[in-house]
Design a protein around this motif. Structure first.
Motif, PDB file in Angstrom:
ATOM      1  N   PHE A  17      49.812 -32.894  26.462  1.00 40.85           N
ATOM      2  CA  PHE A  17      50.120 -31.616  27.111  1.00 40.85           C
ATOM      3  C   PHE A  17      49.432 -31.431  28.463  1.00 40.85           C
ATOM      4  CE2 PHE A  17      49.746 -27.024  27.697  1.00 40.85           C
ATOM      5  CZ  PHE A  17      51.047 -26.619  27.458  1.00 40.85           C
ATOM      6  N   TYR A  18      48.144 -31.710  28.526  1.00 41.24           N
ATOM      7  CA  TYR A  18      47.389 -31.394  29.744  1.00 41.24           C
ATOM      8  C   TYR A  18      47.562 -32.466  30.819  1.00 41.24           C
ATOM      9  CZ  TYR A  18      45.091 -27.345  27.767  1.00 41.24           C
ATOM     10  OH  TYR A  18      44.838 -26.111  27.243  1.00 41.24           O
ATOM     11  N   PRO A  19      47.695 -32.046  32.088  1.00 42.69           N
ATOM     12  CA  PRO A  19      47.946 -33.008  33.158  1.00 42.69           C
ATOM     13  C   PRO A  19      46.836 -34.032  33.358  1.00 42.69           C
ATOM     14  CG  PRO A  19      47.700 -30.748  34.023  1.00 42.69           C
ATOM     15  CD  PRO A  19      47.712 -30.658  32.533  1.00 42.69           C
ATOM     16  N   ALA A  20      45.611 -33.713  32.925  1.00 45.14           N
ATOM     17  CA  ALA A  20      44.504 -34.662  33.108  1.00 45.14           C
ATOM     18  C   ALA A  20      44.863 -36.036  32.545  1.00 45.14           C
ATOM     19  CB  ALA A  20      43.253 -34.138  32.411  1.00 45.14           C
ATOM     20  N   PHE A  21      45.583 -36.047  31.418  1.00 45.72           N
ATOM     21  CA  PHE A  21      45.815 -37.309  30.716  1.00 45.72           C
ATOM     22  C   PHE A  21      46.996 -38.100  31.272  1.00 45.72           C
ATOM     23  CE2 PHE A  21      43.778 -34.308  27.734  1.00 45.72           C
ATOM     24  CZ  PHE A  21      42.560 -34.967  27.640  1.00 45.72           C
ATOM     25  N   GLN A  22      47.651 -37.530  32.278  1.00 48.77           N
ATOM     26  CA  GLN A  22      48.808 -38.222  32.849  1.00 48.77           C
ATOM     27  C   GLN A  22      48.428 -39.508  33.579  1.00 48.77           C
ATOM     28  OE1 GLN A  22      50.986 -35.248  35.035  1.00 48.77           O
ATOM     29  NE2 GLN A  22      51.589 -34.197  33.155  1.00 48.77           N
ATOM     30  N   VAL A  23      47.147 -39.695  33.844  1.00 47.31           N
ATOM     31  CA  VAL A  23      46.723 -40.956  34.472  1.00 47.31           C
ATOM     32  C   VAL A  23      46.809 -42.125  33.480  1.00 47.31           C
ATOM     33  CG1 VAL A  23      45.174 -39.956  36.208  1.00 47.31           C
ATOM     34  CG2 VAL A  23      44.286 -40.465  33.918  1.00 47.31           C
ATOM     35  N   CYS A  24      46.963 -41.837  32.210  1.00 49.17           N
ATOM     36  CA  CYS A  24      46.945 -42.907  31.201  1.00 49.17           C
ATOM     37  C   CYS A  24      48.295 -43.614  31.131  1.00 49.17           C
ATOM     38  CB  CYS A  24      46.596 -42.336  29.822  1.00 49.17           C
ATOM     39  SG  CYS A  24      44.951 -41.618  29.761  1.00 49.17           S
ATOM     40  N   THR A  25      48.270 -44.914  31.269  1.00 47.40           N
ATOM     41  CA  THR A  25      49.526 -45.689  31.198  1.00 47.40           C
ATOM     42  C   THR A  25      50.080 -45.696  29.774  1.00 47.40           C
ATOM     43  OG1 THR A  25      48.258 -47.674  30.773  1.00 47.40           O
ATOM     44  CG2 THR A  25      48.836 -47.237  33.080  1.00 47.40           C
ATOM     45  N   THR A  26      49.221 -45.388  28.802  1.00 44.63           N
ATOM     46  CA  THR A  26      49.643 -45.424  27.403  1.00 44.63           C
ATOM     47  C   THR A  26      50.249 -44.095  26.944  1.00 44.63           C
ATOM     48  OG1 THR A  26      47.353 -44.857  26.879  1.00 44.63           O
ATOM     49  CG2 THR A  26      47.968 -47.181  26.713  1.00 44.63           C
ATOM     50  N   LEU A  27      50.222 -43.090  27.830  1.00 45.46           N
ATOM     51  CA  LEU A  27      50.693 -41.756  27.418  1.00 45.46           C
ATOM     52  C   LEU A  27      52.198 -41.694  27.127  1.00 45.46           C
ATOM     53  CD1 LEU A  27      49.884 -38.807  26.889  1.00 45.46           C
ATOM     54  CD2 LEU A  27      50.250 -38.343  29.314  1.00 45.46           C
ATOM     55  N   PRO A  28      53.067 -42.329  27.941  1.00 47.15           N
ATOM     56  CA  PRO A  28      54.503 -42.212  27.659  1.00 47.15           C
ATOM     57  C   PRO A  28      54.866 -42.630  26.233  1.00 47.15           C
ATOM     58  CG  PRO A  28      54.167 -43.157  29.843  1.00 47.15           C
ATOM     59  CD  PRO A  28      52.817 -43.060  29.195  1.00 47.15           C
ATOM     60  N   ALA A  29      54.218 -43.656  25.714  1.00 42.05           N
ATOM     61  CA  ALA A  29      54.543 -44.108  24.351  1.00 42.05           C
ATOM     62  C   ALA A  29      54.160 -43.036  23.326  1.00 42.05           C
ATOM     63  CB  ALA A  29      53.812 -45.406  24.049  1.00 42.05           C
ATOM     64  N   LEU A  30      53.024 -42.385  23.543  1.00 40.83           N
ATOM     65  CA  LEU A  30      52.613 -41.306  22.633  1.00 40.83           C
ATOM     66  C   LEU A  30      53.616 -40.157  22.689  1.00 40.83           C
ATOM     67  CD1 LEU A  30      50.653 -39.685  20.812  1.00 40.83           C
ATOM     68  CD2 LEU A  30      49.349 -39.094  22.866  1.00 40.83           C
ATOM     69  N   ARG A  31      53.993 -39.804  23.914  1.00 40.21           N
ATOM     70  CA  ARG A  31      54.956 -38.705  24.070  1.00 40.21           C
ATOM     71  C   ARG A  31      56.280 -39.023  23.384  1.00 40.21           C
ATOM     72  NH1 ARG A  31      54.065 -36.794  30.263  1.00 40.21           N
ATOM     73  NH2 ARG A  31      52.665 -35.089  29.791  1.00 40.21           N
ATOM     74  N   GLN A  32      56.707 -40.260  23.556  1.00 33.98           N
ATOM     75  CA  GLN A  32      57.975 -40.701  22.953  1.00 33.98           C
ATOM     76  C   GLN A  32      57.905 -40.567  21.434  1.00 33.98           C
ATOM     77  OE1 GLN A  32      60.576 -42.033  24.577  1.00 33.98           O
ATOM     78  NE2 GLN A  32      61.726 -43.118  22.995  1.00 33.98           N
ATOM     79  N   ARG A  33      56.785 -41.010  20.862  1.00 28.51           N
ATOM     80  CA  ARG A  33      56.640 -40.942  19.392  1.00 28.51           C
ATOM     81  C   ARG A  33      56.666 -39.482  18.914  1.00 28.51           C
ATOM     82  NH1 ARG A  33      52.779 -38.608  16.323  1.00 28.51           N
ATOM     83  NH2 ARG A  33      51.014 -39.718  17.246  1.00 28.51           N
ATOM     84  N   ILE A  34      55.955 -38.616  19.646  1.00 32.07           N
ATOM     85  CA  ILE A  34      55.926 -37.201  19.242  1.00 32.07           C
ATOM     86  C   ILE A  34      57.343 -36.626  19.321  1.00 32.07           C
ATOM     87  CG2 ILE A  34      55.117 -34.889  19.921  1.00 32.07           C
ATOM     88  CD1 ILE A  34      52.486 -36.278  20.868  1.00 32.07           C
ATOM     89  N   ARG A  35      58.043 -36.969  20.402  1.00 39.04           N
ATOM     90  CA  ARG A  35      59.406 -36.451  20.609  1.00 39.04           C
ATOM     91  C   ARG A  35      60.314 -36.885  19.452  1.00 39.04           C
ATOM     92  NH1 ARG A  35      60.464 -38.618  25.694  1.00 39.04           N
ATOM     93  NH2 ARG A  35      58.920 -37.147  26.440  1.00 39.04           N
TER      94      ARG A  35
END
Ligand code: FAD
Length: 377
Positions: free
Chosen positions: A245-263
């Motif tokens: 949720f928070y923009p701070a973590f958008q620097v993480c290259t691994t974030l899209p995969a987490l978002r995809q799983r949650i979605r």
């Protein structure tokens, strides 16, 4: 009778009070007009989290730290309670742990004071974390918890006693025609007006607001009864959903995969913008939330489905001696889709400062300092 002040502030939410403080500290004669008989906007409905970790690295994170420092000065001076206990993002899934660990590695270079903790170390930091299936936690030391209801109720008296700020409740500002301000049944003359009217876009300067691109965000919240025997949870708790949720973590290259799983796995959490956050009040209650519904027209009725989703998710990571829901409410804040907040000049001698979004408690004192600097106060 016409009354006189140098700075007139509209709204006794945190943004209005922070501006009143910043101006009064510079020796200005300040009046605050609040239409309700006590502050009842977003500032008393929130978690009370001063949350630098939510801000993207760079100027916004630095701004949050500046605001935190000013907050602590005020809280100490006003003898108000606060808990500088930091924050823990607790994770129970591998993809969450991967994001949290990546962030912890990037953090020092970006200026955050973050650390990845093992499950054992996480449990040692907080008695409120559920041990079953825990993989670890992202620990950050900069977060501070205040009790929003206690703080917002006490600040007006503090500002009055310490700086002679007049905070006038039950006085709606009806019209501003600088230097004249029509307030309830009174007429005031001021050199500068600062409008901090929160999510009200219709009453003052509607044309300015209409062109500003703002929307409203509704959040559902719950609170438990007080925990017994002075039990305290320690750091405020956030979770895997918060990482997405928070923009701070958008620097993480691994974030899209987490978002995809949650979605894919829990679209209902994404649909209602739910993420699990927990803070604790002065009396020991736990504040639980939240959800995010966007749009100018706010549904005044809460959805039980959202409350159940929040509770279900938080039960997965929080353990507390007492689990009895005592209160439910919603709050609304103003938000701009891109800008962290807006500072607008609808006409000479008037400044609108609004829409710090979900970070108004975190940023307010630094925003107010910046306004004073820009105004040359
Ligand atoms: C549920 C929830 C949880 C949140 N959690 C956090 C958190 O933990 N940390 C964080 O940093 N931020 C959090 N936020 C965001 C934060 O609460 C807001 O950004 C902040 O409170 C906005 O402050 P404000 O002073 O602009 O608005 P408000 O607090 O809404 O104050 C505006 C005031 O202006 C008054 N007003 C309006 N028009 C007039 C008028 N014409 N005359 C006189 N008075 C007027 C209103 O009555 C109101 O009291 C949360 C928000 C919500 C809703």
């Amino acid at each position: 009778m016409e009354r006189r002040a140098e700075i007139g502030v509209v709204g006794a939410g945190i943004l209005g009070l922070a501006h009143a403080y910043a101006a009064a500290r510079r020796g200005r004669r300040v009046v605050v007009w609040e239409r309700d008989w006590r502050a009842s906007g977003a500032s008393v409905r929130n978690f009370g989290l001063l949350w630098p970790i939510g801000q993207p690295h760079g100027p916004m994170y630095q701004m949050a730290l500046r605001s935190r420092a000013a907050w602590i000065e005020v809280l100490n001076d006003a003898r108000l309670p606060y808990w500088p206990d930091g924050s823990l993002h607790v994770v129970y899934r591998q993809d969450e742990a991967v994001v949290a660990r990546e962030f912890a590695e990037l953090a020092p270079a970006l200026g955050y004071e973050c650390e990845w903790l093992s499950a054992k170390e996480t449990l040692a930091r907080s008695p409120a974390v559920r041990p079953e299936g825990l993989l670890g936690g992202l620990w950050n030391r900069t977060e501070v918890t205040v009790d929003p209801r206690v703080t917002l109720a006490a600040l007006p008296a503090y500002l009055d006693e310490r700086f002679g700020v007049e905070v006038r409740f039950g006085t709606a500002v009806r019209q501003i025609d600088p230097p004249v301000v029509e307030v309830g049944t009174e007429r005031w003359k001021v050199d500068q007006v600062i409008v901090c009217s929160g999510a009200d876009f219709e009453s003052l300067y509607p044309q300015t607001y209409a062109g500003a691109g703002l929307t409203r965000v509704k959040l559902q919240m719950l609170r438990t009864t007080a925990q017994p025997d002075g039990w305290r949870m320690g750091p405020a708790l956030a979770s895997g959903l918060t990482l997405s949720f928070y923009p701070a973590f958008q620097v993480c290259t691994t974030l899209p995969a987490l978002r995809q799983r949650i979605r894919e796995e829990t679209p209902e959490y994404e649909r209602w913008g739910i993420h699990g956050l927990v803070s604790q009040t002065a009396a020991g209650e736990l504040t639980l939330g939240d959800s995010h519904e966007y749009g100018l027209a706010v549904d005044i009725f809460n959805r039980e489905e959202i409350d159940q989703l929040i509770l279900h998710y938080i039960c997965g990571f929080l353990r507390a001696p007492k689990w009895e829901i005592a209160q439910r409410w919603y709050g609304v804040y103003a938000k701009h889709p891109e800008k962290p907040y807006l500072s607008l000049i609808p006409e000479p001698r008037v400044r609108i400062v609004t829409s710090p979004g979900g970070a108004g408690m975190t940023l307010s004192f630094a925003v107010a300092e910046d306004t004073m600097r820009e105004l040359g106060v």
